[in-house]
Design a protein around this motif. Structure first.
Motif, PDB file in Angstrom:
ATOM      1  N   ASN A  57       0.844  -1.209   0.000  1.00 40.08           N
ATOM      2  CA  ASN A  57       0.000   0.000   0.000  1.00 40.08           C
ATOM      3  C   ASN A  57       0.876   1.254   0.000  1.00 40.08           C
ATOM      4  OD1 ASN A  57       0.915  -0.458   2.662  1.00 40.08           O
ATOM      5  ND2 ASN A  57      -0.721   0.821   3.473  1.00 40.08           N
ATOM      6  N   SER A  58       1.826   1.286  -0.910  1.00 40.96           N
ATOM      7  CA  SER A  58       2.735   2.442  -0.960  1.00 40.96           C
ATOM      8  C   SER A  58       3.016   2.840  -2.397  1.00 40.96           C
ATOM      9  CB  SER A  58       4.052   2.133  -0.236  1.00 40.96           C
ATOM     10  OG  SER A  58       4.771   1.109  -0.918  1.00 40.96           O
ATOM     11  N   MET A  59       3.382   4.105  -2.558  1.00 36.36           N
ATOM     12  CA  MET A  59       3.791   4.643  -3.860  1.00 36.36           C
ATOM     13  C   MET A  59       5.107   5.382  -3.687  1.00 36.36           C
ATOM     14  SD  MET A  59       0.328   6.192  -5.593  1.00 36.36           S
ATOM     15  CE  MET A  59      -1.285   5.434  -5.354  1.00 36.36           C
ATOM     16  N   MET A  60       5.991   5.220  -4.656  1.00 31.03           N
ATOM     17  CA  MET A  60       7.237   5.979  -4.687  1.00 31.03           C
ATOM     18  C   MET A  60       7.150   6.964  -5.835  1.00 31.03           C
ATOM     19  SD  MET A  60      11.205   4.704  -5.158  1.00 31.03           S
ATOM     20  CE  MET A  60      11.437   4.202  -3.457  1.00 31.03           C
ATOM     21  N   LEU A 224      10.318  10.554  -2.954  1.00 29.14           N
ATOM     22  CA  LEU A 224       9.482  10.465  -1.755  1.00 29.14           C
ATOM     23  C   LEU A 224       8.580   9.246  -1.878  1.00 29.14           C
ATOM     24  CD1 LEU A 224       6.236  11.496  -2.075  1.00 29.14           C
ATOM     25  CD2 LEU A 224       7.396  13.647  -2.535  1.00 29.14           C
ATOM     26  N   THR A 225       8.270   8.664  -0.737  1.00 29.56           N
ATOM     27  CA  THR A 225       7.415   7.484  -0.689  1.00 29.56           C
ATOM     28  C   THR A 225       6.332   7.714   0.353  1.00 29.56           C
ATOM     29  OG1 THR A 225       9.302   6.077  -1.248  1.00 29.56           O
ATOM     30  CG2 THR A 225       7.364   4.981  -0.337  1.00 29.56           C
ATOM     31  N   PHE A 226       5.133   7.264   0.068  1.00 27.01           N
ATOM     32  CA  PHE A 226       4.053   7.411   1.044  1.00 27.01           C
ATOM     33  C   PHE A 226       3.175   6.167   1.033  1.00 27.01           C
ATOM     34  CE2 PHE A 226       2.634   9.398  -2.906  1.00 27.01           C
ATOM     35  CZ  PHE A 226       1.382   8.822  -3.111  1.00 27.01           C
ATOM     36  N   TRP A 265       5.705   4.994  -8.929  1.00 27.70           N
ATOM     37  CA  TRP A 265       5.765   3.537  -8.843  1.00 27.70           C
ATOM     38  C   TRP A 265       4.719   3.113  -7.805  1.00 27.70           C
ATOM     39  CZ3 TRP A 265      10.408   0.334  -6.544  1.00 27.70           C
ATOM     40  CH2 TRP A 265      10.095  -1.031  -6.626  1.00 27.70           C
ATOM     41  N   ASN A 266       3.573   2.658  -8.306  1.00 27.11           N
ATOM     42  CA  ASN A 266       2.475   2.244  -7.432  1.00 27.11           C
ATOM     43  C   ASN A 266       2.612   0.752  -7.148  1.00 27.11           C
ATOM     44  OD1 ASN A 266      -0.015   1.516  -6.264  1.00 27.11           O
ATOM     45  ND2 ASN A 266      -1.100   3.130  -7.363  1.00 27.11           N
ATOM     46  N   ARG A 267       3.013   0.436  -5.934  1.00 24.39           N
ATOM     47  CA  ARG A 267       3.262  -0.963  -5.597  1.00 24.39           C
ATOM     48  C   ARG A 267       1.975  -1.758  -5.397  1.00 24.39           C
ATOM     49  NH1 ARG A 267       7.746   1.570  -1.608  1.00 24.39           N
ATOM     50  NH2 ARG A 267       9.473   1.633  -3.085  1.00 24.39           N
TER      51      ARG A 267
END
Length: 421
Positions: A57-60, A224-226, A265-267
């Motif tokens: 549930n993260s995106m870079m 950045l990653t969130f 980059w949508n994981r």
């Protein structure tokens, strides 16, 4: 039952070459199915391991290059993310979706201990990064909030760098608290992580604020990653990404619809696509393997048809002296099952051996995919349960293959059979 197997043995012995050739087709079919499934599992395991190193549930987010002119500026400009992008990501525009935000800055540098040194890449990080990247901490701790606030000179090193600096036989736990020199400054080792040989295993971590100050990074960040919640479908993720890009692009005077200005980059969607691909690949391998098996099954059916034709006279005599159609049918079907099961077992064993050989050779090869080192086949083997299920499927098919010749044999009329040559 003993007499039944004696008869089967005599039939096989009289037709050794034909039986062996048919058995070879059966063994080859199950062998190829096992090897295909093993190779497929290895490929899936490899990509699963790569995906498993990140929170799904993260995106870079990173900077790219503009692909169109906008606001009086030409295309082809490089976009570099900075502190304001972090603030906007944390702000009201994405409130209720974005949870934790972490950014990185870094530089290549050398870690020195006495006369020993090792080159690597120091990455300034936040505590949340450990969860986002699933960083495998083995000793000590990761960067904490106090490190960030006080700009502490602390560092988290990978175990391979520790062994270069302190010796191969060093007790890793004893290294915690010791100091090394980086950029001519003393850093205290507070944690040790397991080196990732599939990626950059000379990557080490320090507080974000410390690295930014020491290497004079200013307001720029590398990426950045969130983490996020509430985006459950691909459509929802695509809509969010489009909105996010439009807002960030505007901060850098890039066209809101410029897809190249920044990359995401949508994981989460990557994981969804990998799961779909895994399912398709597994089905494709089974279908391909089953069609290979069918070749062997057709061979078994053919040999049993030939057997029925050659033994027509014998079956006529059996019927004439009172043999029931079920006895003849049982003989044909049992012979079909025995041939299929025997050669199928051999193919299964050889297939599992081949998978082990594949694991010992190609399973340890590392290749570069999309600029990242990865093991192409990770544990390319098949479980005993799957192998037994495949063999059972083969035996069932062998039973069906023997049914039609057996049905033909039971329909032979005694008078016609006795007159057959």
């Amino acid at each position: 039952m003993k007499d039944l197997f004696v008869e089967i043995w005599e039939s096989v012995r009289r037709n050794k070459l034909r039986t062996c050739l048919t058995g070879l087709a059966v063994s080859w079919g199950i062998f190829m199915l096992i090897v295909l499934l093993g190779a497929g599992n290895g490929l899936l395991n490899s990509f699963s391991e790569q995906g498993g190193t990140f929170a799904t549930n993260s995106m870079m987010v990173g900077g790219g290059w503009t692909s169109k002119p906008y606001d009086g500026l030409a295309q082809g400009r490089r976009i570099v993310l900075d502190d304001k992008d972090i603030e906007v990501t944390r702000g009201k525009n994405f409130k209720g979706i974005v949870d934790k935000v972490a950014s990185t800055v870094g530089a290549s540098d050398t870690v020195v201990l006495g006369t020993k040194h090792v080159r690597g890449y120091i990455e300034g990080n936040f505590p949340a990064r450990m969860e986002m990247e699933k960083i495998p901490l083995t000793h000590g701790r990761f960067i904490n909030d106090k490190d960030i606030t006080d700009q502490r000179k602390v560092v988290v090193l990978p175990d391979n760098m520790i062994r270069i600096l302190f010796g191969e036989k060093v007790d890793l736990a004893s290294v915690i608290g010791k100091r090394v020199k980086i950029n001519n400054l003393q850093f205290q080792i507070v944690g040790i992580v397991r080196a990732n040989e599939m990626q950059d295993n000379n990557l080490f971590y320090a507080p974000y604020t410390t690295v930014k100050t020491i290497y004079a990074k200013g307001k720029e960040i590398d990426d950045l990653t969130f983490t996020f919640h509430g985006l459950e479908t691909e459509e929802e993720n695509e809509a969010f990404e489009k909105n996010f890009k439009a807002i960030i692009n505007k901060l850098h005077r890039a066209a809101p619809d410029d897809e190249s200005a920044i990359w995401i980059w949508n994981r989460f969607t990557q994981n969804m696509q990998m799961n779909k691909a895994s399912g398709i690949l597994t089905i494709a391998l089974w279908v391909l393997g089953i069609f290979t098996l069918l070749g062997g099954i057709v061979g078994v059916s053919n040999i049993m048809l030939i057997t029925v034709k050659e033994r027509t006279h014998e079956f006529g005599i059996r019927k004439a002296i009172g043999a029931a159609p079920g006895d003849i049918s049982k003989l044909i079907i049992t012979e079909s099952i025995v041939i299929t099961a025997f050669f199928g077992y051999i193919g299964m064993v050889l297939g599992m051996v081949a998978c082990e050989i594949l694991d010992a050779t190609a399973g340890h090869n590392v290749t570069e995919v999309m600029g990242m080192q990865m093991q192409l086949l990770k544990n390319p083997t098949v479980g005993v349960d799957v192998a037994l299920e495949a063999t059972l499927l083969l035996i069932i098919a062998g039973t069906i293959a023997g049914f039609f010749p057996a049905r033909k044999a039971t329909k032979v009329r005694p008078i016609e059979a006795l007159n057959a040559n």
